[in-house]
Design a protein around this motif. Structure first.
Motif, short mmCIF file in Angstrom:
data_model
loop_
_atom_site.label_atom_id
_atom_site.label_comp_id
_atom_site.label_asym_id
_atom_site.label_seq_id
_atom_site.Cartn_x
_atom_site.Cartn_y
_atom_site.Cartn_z
N GLN A 2 61.82 47.21 43.00
CA GLN A 2 61.99 48.43 43.78
C GLN A 2 63.32 48.47 44.53
OE1 GLN A 2 59.96 51.02 43.59
NE2 GLN A 2 58.66 49.86 42.18
N ASN A 3 63.93 47.30 44.72
CA ASN A 3 65.18 47.22 45.47
C ASN A 3 66.30 46.73 44.54
OD1 ASN A 3 67.27 46.67 47.21
ND2 ASN A 3 66.00 45.60 48.72
N ILE A 5 69.41 46.17 44.99
CA ILE A 5 70.28 45.15 45.58
C ILE A 5 69.63 43.77 45.46
CG2 ILE A 5 71.34 44.35 47.73
CD1 ILE A 5 71.63 47.36 48.46
N ALA A 6 68.34 43.68 45.72
CA ALA A 6 67.63 42.41 45.60
C ALA A 6 67.58 41.95 44.14
CB ALA A 6 66.21 42.54 46.16
N VAL A 7 67.39 42.87 43.23
CA VAL A 7 67.37 42.52 41.81
C VAL A 7 68.73 41.96 41.39
CG1 VAL A 7 67.21 43.48 39.48
CG2 VAL A 7 65.55 44.16 41.21
N GLN A 8 69.82 42.60 41.81
CA GLN A 8 71.16 42.11 41.50
C GLN A 8 71.39 40.72 42.09
OE1 GLN A 8 73.81 43.01 39.66
NE2 GLN A 8 72.52 44.61 38.79
N TRP A 9 70.95 40.51 43.32
CA TRP A 9 71.14 39.22 43.97
C TRP A 9 70.38 38.12 43.22
CZ3 TRP A 9 68.11 35.56 46.45
CH2 TRP A 9 68.81 34.59 47.16
N VAL A 10 69.14 38.38 42.88
CA VAL A 10 68.34 37.41 42.14
C VAL A 10 68.98 37.12 40.78
CG1 VAL A 10 66.11 37.04 41.00
CG2 VAL A 10 66.18 37.90 43.34
N HIS A 11 69.45 38.16 40.11
CA HIS A 11 70.10 38.01 38.80
C HIS A 11 71.34 37.12 38.92
CE1 HIS A 11 70.70 39.42 34.65
NE2 HIS A 11 72.00 39.33 34.93
N ARG A 12 72.13 37.33 39.95
CA ARG A 12 73.34 36.52 40.15
C ARG A 12 72.99 35.08 40.48
NH1 ARG A 12 77.09 40.53 43.82
NH2 ARG A 12 76.84 42.34 42.47
#
Length: 106
Positions: A2-3, A5-12
């Motif tokens: 749902q977020n 920004i959080a998805v991008q952070w976890v992916h990185r």
């Protein structure tokens, strides 16, 4: 999910952890005697993770162009295939001492 920004952070973070793990594995395998195919697969995994990481960074720098994103995803599938092939090879080598080294196909 749902977020964004959080998805991008976890992916990185996962990409960075995976890259570090592959670098450590590559260095460890380079120090031990291994058959030529295992060495080539080890090198392919290392080159693949470097390309994958670079594609991920470029995809973010250029604000996710579709072409780069698709290449990034396709490279992930190729990288997964190399890893599966290498695991299959290593498992066959582990069985070889009991059966004798001549029974392992090249």
């Amino acid at each position: 999910v749902q977020n964004p920004i959080a998805v991008q952070w976890v992916h990185r973070v996962l990409g960075t952890v995976l890259a570090a793990a592959v670098i450590a594995l590559w260095a460890r395998v380079r120090r031990i005697p291994a058959d030529p195919l295992s060495r080539r697969l080890n090198d392919a995994l290392m080159v693949g993770i470097a390309i994958q990481y670079l594609l991920g960074v470029l995809t973010l720098i250029y604000f996710v162009p579709v072409a780069l994103a698709v290449i990034h995803q396709a490279t992930a599938m190729i990288l997964f295939g190399v890893w599966v092939l290498w695991v299959h090879r290593v498992r066959r080598l582990e069985i070889a001492p009991a059966a004798g080294p001549a029974t392992v196909p090249a």
